[in-house]
Design a protein around this motif. Structure first.
Motif, PDB file in Angstrom:
ATOM      1  N   MET A 135       0.854  -1.178   0.000  1.00 26.82           N
ATOM      2  CA  MET A 135       0.000   0.000   0.000  1.00 26.82           C
ATOM      3  C   MET A 135       0.893   1.232   0.000  1.00 26.82           C
ATOM      4  O   MET A 135       1.760   1.370   0.867  1.00 26.82           O
ATOM      5  N   TYR A 136       0.678   2.085  -0.972  1.00 27.51           N
ATOM      6  CA  TYR A 136       1.479   3.308  -1.121  1.00 27.51           C
ATOM      7  C   TYR A 136       2.977   2.983  -1.156  1.00 27.51           C
ATOM      8  O   TYR A 136       3.789   3.682  -0.570  1.00 27.51           O
ATOM      9  N   GLY A 137       3.316   1.883  -1.810  1.00 25.82           N
ATOM     10  CA  GLY A 137       4.718   1.495  -1.966  1.00 25.82           C
ATOM     11  C   GLY A 137       5.303   0.783  -0.760  1.00 25.82           C
ATOM     12  O   GLY A 137       6.440   0.313  -0.810  1.00 25.82           O
ATOM     13  N   ARG A 138       4.559   0.681   0.323  1.00 23.69           N
ATOM     14  CA  ARG A 138       5.056   0.018   1.526  1.00 23.69           C
ATOM     15  C   ARG A 138       4.587  -1.436   1.523  1.00 23.69           C
ATOM     16  O   ARG A 138       3.419  -1.723   1.296  1.00 23.69           O
ATOM     17  N   LYS A 139       5.511  -2.343   1.754  1.00 23.79           N
ATOM     18  CA  LYS A 139       5.186  -3.771   1.798  1.00 23.79           C
ATOM     19  C   LYS A 139       4.920  -4.177   3.241  1.00 23.79           C
ATOM     20  O   LYS A 139       5.595  -3.718   4.160  1.00 23.79           O
ATOM     21  N   TYR A 140       3.919  -5.027   3.426  1.00 25.02           N
ATOM     22  CA  TYR A 140       3.591  -5.524   4.762  1.00 25.02           C
ATOM     23  C   TYR A 140       2.829  -6.842   4.610  1.00 25.02           C
ATOM     24  O   TYR A 140       2.343  -7.175   3.534  1.00 25.02           O
ATOM     25  N   MET A 141       2.724  -7.590   5.700  1.00 22.59           N
ATOM     26  CA  MET A 141       1.980  -8.843   5.689  1.00 22.59           C
ATOM     27  C   MET A 141       0.550  -8.578   6.133  1.00 22.59           C
ATOM     28  O   MET A 141       0.320  -7.784   7.052  1.00 22.59           O
ATOM     29  N   GLY A 142      -0.408  -9.233   5.479  1.00 22.60           N
ATOM     30  CA  GLY A 142      -1.809  -9.048   5.836  1.00 22.60           C
ATOM     31  C   GLY A 142      -2.657 -10.162   5.253  1.00 22.60           C
ATOM     32  O   GLY A 142      -2.176 -11.026   4.522  1.00 22.60           O
ATOM     33  N   ILE A 143      -3.939 -10.111   5.574  1.00 25.39           N
ATOM     34  CA  ILE A 143      -4.879 -11.122   5.092  1.00 25.39           C
ATOM     35  C   ILE A 143      -5.401 -10.729   3.717  1.00 25.39           C
ATOM     36  O   ILE A 143      -5.902  -9.630   3.537  1.00 25.39           O
ATOM     37  N   GLU A 144      -5.248 -11.649   2.769  1.00 26.56           N
ATOM     38  CA  GLU A 144      -5.838 -11.470   1.447  1.00 26.56           C
ATOM     39  C   GLU A 144      -7.329 -11.790   1.565  1.00 26.56           C
ATOM     40  O   GLU A 144      -7.699 -12.825   2.134  1.00 26.56           O
ATOM     41  N   ARG A 145      -8.174 -10.901   1.065  1.00 25.61           N
ATOM     42  CA  ARG A 145      -9.622 -11.163   1.088  1.00 25.61           C
ATOM     43  C   ARG A 145      -9.881 -12.346   0.154  1.00 25.61           C
ATOM     44  O   ARG A 145      -9.654 -12.270  -1.047  1.00 25.61           O
ATOM     45  N   ALA A 146     -10.324 -13.452   0.734  1.00 27.11           N
ATOM     46  CA  ALA A 146     -10.536 -14.676  -0.038  1.00 27.11           C
ATOM     47  C   ALA A 146     -11.704 -15.453   0.553  1.00 27.11           C
ATOM     48  O   ALA A 146     -12.005 -15.339   1.742  1.00 27.11           O
ATOM     49  N   THR A 147     -12.365 -16.237  -0.290  1.00 23.99           N
ATOM     50  CA  THR A 147     -13.521 -17.030   0.126  1.00 23.99           C
ATOM     51  C   THR A 147     -13.347 -18.460  -0.357  1.00 23.99           C
ATOM     52  O   THR A 147     -12.931 -18.698  -1.488  1.00 23.99           O
ATOM     53  N   PHE A 148     -13.692 -19.391   0.540  1.00 20.18           N
ATOM     54  CA  PHE A 148     -13.614 -20.821   0.238  1.00 20.18           C
ATOM     55  C   PHE A 148     -14.998 -21.416   0.465  1.00 20.18           C
ATOM     56  O   PHE A 148     -15.569 -21.270   1.543  1.00 20.18           O
ATOM     57  N   LEU A 149     -15.532 -22.091  -0.553  1.00 22.69           N
ATOM     58  CA  LEU A 149     -16.808 -22.776  -0.427  1.00 22.69           C
ATOM     59  C   LEU A 149     -16.501 -24.257  -0.232  1.00 22.69           C
ATOM     60  O   LEU A 149     -15.937 -24.902  -1.117  1.00 22.69           O
ATOM     61  N   ILE A 150     -16.855 -24.749   0.966  1.00 18.66           N
ATOM     62  CA  ILE A 150     -16.526 -26.117   1.363  1.00 18.66           C
ATOM     63  C   ILE A 150     -17.822 -26.917   1.412  1.00 18.66           C
ATOM     64  O   ILE A 150     -18.791 -26.498   2.057  1.00 18.66           O
ATOM     65  N   ASP A 151     -17.841 -28.062   0.729  1.00 11.68           N
ATOM     66  CA  ASP A 151     -19.077 -28.842   0.694  1.00 11.68           C
ATOM     67  C   ASP A 151     -19.254 -29.643   1.984  1.00 11.68           C
ATOM     68  O   ASP A 151     -18.385 -29.664   2.860  1.00 11.68           O
ATOM     69  N   ALA A 152     -20.397 -30.313   2.099  1.00 16.59           N
ATOM     70  CA  ALA A 152     -20.756 -31.023   3.329  1.00 16.59           C
ATOM     71  C   ALA A 152     -19.786 -32.157   3.668  1.00 16.59           C
ATOM     72  O   ALA A 152     -19.715 -32.587   4.816  1.00 16.59           O
ATOM     73  N   SER A 153     -19.024 -32.629   2.690  1.00 14.70           N
ATOM     74  CA  SER A 153     -18.046 -33.686   2.962  1.00 14.70           C
ATOM     75  C   SER A 153     -16.671 -33.105   3.309  1.00 14.70           C
ATOM     76  O   SER A 153     -15.711 -33.841   3.498  1.00 14.70           O
ATOM     77  N   GLY A 154     -16.580 -31.777   3.376  1.00 14.47           N
ATOM     78  CA  GLY A 154     -15.313 -31.146   3.770  1.00 14.47           C
ATOM     79  C   GLY A 154     -14.357 -30.854   2.627  1.00 14.47           C
ATOM     80  O   GLY A 154     -13.204 -30.504   2.836  1.00 14.47           O
ATOM     81  N   ARG A 155     -14.847 -30.971   1.386  1.00 15.50           N
ATOM     82  CA  ARG A 155     -14.010 -30.710   0.220  1.00 15.50           C
ATOM     83  C   ARG A 155     -14.198 -29.279  -0.271  1.00 15.50           C
ATOM     84  O   ARG A 155     -15.301 -28.761  -0.272  1.00 15.50           O
ATOM     85  N   ILE A 156     -13.099 -28.646  -0.660  1.00 14.24           N
ATOM     86  CA  ILE A 156     -13.171 -27.279  -1.185  1.00 14.24           C
ATOM     87  C   ILE A 156     -13.694 -27.338  -2.618  1.00 14.24           C
ATOM     88  O   ILE A 156     -13.072 -27.937  -3.491  1.00 14.24           O
ATOM     89  N   ARG A 157     -14.851 -26.720  -2.844  1.00 16.75           N
ATOM     90  CA  ARG A 157     -15.470 -26.757  -4.159  1.00 16.75           C
ATOM     91  C   ARG A 157     -15.158 -25.530  -5.002  1.00 16.75           C
ATOM     92  O   ARG A 157     -15.051 -25.623  -6.226  1.00 16.75           O
ATOM     93  N   ARG A 158     -15.036 -24.348  -4.350  1.00 14.42           N
ATOM     94  CA  ARG A 158     -14.707 -23.117  -5.078  1.00 14.42           C
ATOM     95  C   ARG A 158     -13.811 -22.241  -4.210  1.00 14.42           C
ATOM     96  O   ARG A 158     -13.970 -22.206  -2.999  1.00 14.42           O
ATOM     97  N   ILE A 159     -12.911 -21.522  -4.869  1.00 17.16           N
ATOM     98  CA  ILE A 159     -12.053 -20.554  -4.181  1.00 17.16           C
ATOM     99  C   ILE A 159     -12.115 -19.241  -4.943  1.00 17.16           C
ATOM    100  O   ILE A 159     -11.984 -19.220  -6.167  1.00 17.16           O
TER     101      ILE A 159
END
Length: 155
Positions: A111-135
């Protein structure tokens, strides 16, 4: 660490949530889980995303899907955030960042040329059997909740 991909079993977890309880994938018991990671409570984009998911919470329930948000904010911060905006999504506190790292969303940002560690906004759709179906990575908030709902309905 290898990147998580669609089709893989979702990494299990148990994190504290509001009300002094905790939540893990085992609690889903035959339900899909929409697991979304966001940078910070009560900031503009994160608030809009949580409000959008809350507005569709009944539709997600009808699609057999539990909506769960994760950030590194404390449980106390989550409780204030929920109360202030009338949120109905489950909010989990990953203060150590362990789950963020396991899901590959703890990343270098700039941000503004400064590097830092942070959380990437991301979504995981996990089905009823615990498998990742969409990211969805590097999520743009506007329209995201509706797009994820359509994917949940298709499971």
């Amino acid at each position: 660490m290898t990147a998580i991909e669609e089709g893989q079993q979702a990494p299990d977890f148990r994190l504290p949530r509001d009300g002094g309880e905790s939540f893990g994938l085992a609690e889903a018991e035959g339900r899909n889980v929409l697991l979304y990671f966001y940078p910070k409570d009560d900031t503009s984009g994160c608030t809009l995303e949580a409000v959008d998911f809350t507005a569709l919470i009944g539709d997600f329930a009808a699609a057999n899907t539990t909506v769960v948000g994760v950030s590194k904010d404390s449980v106390k911060s989550h409780e204030k955030f929920r109360a202030k905006h009338g949120l109905e999504v489950v909010l989990l506190s990953d203060e150590t960042g362990e789950i963020c790292e396991r899901y590959g969303v703890w990343v270098e940002k700039s941000m503004y040329g400064r590097k830092y560690m942070g959380i990437e906004r991301a979504t995981f759709l996990i089905d009823a059997s615990g498998r990742i179906r969409r990211i969805w990575r590097k999520v743009k908030v506007r329209g995201h909740a509706a797009a994820v709902l359509e994917a949940a309905r298709a499971l």
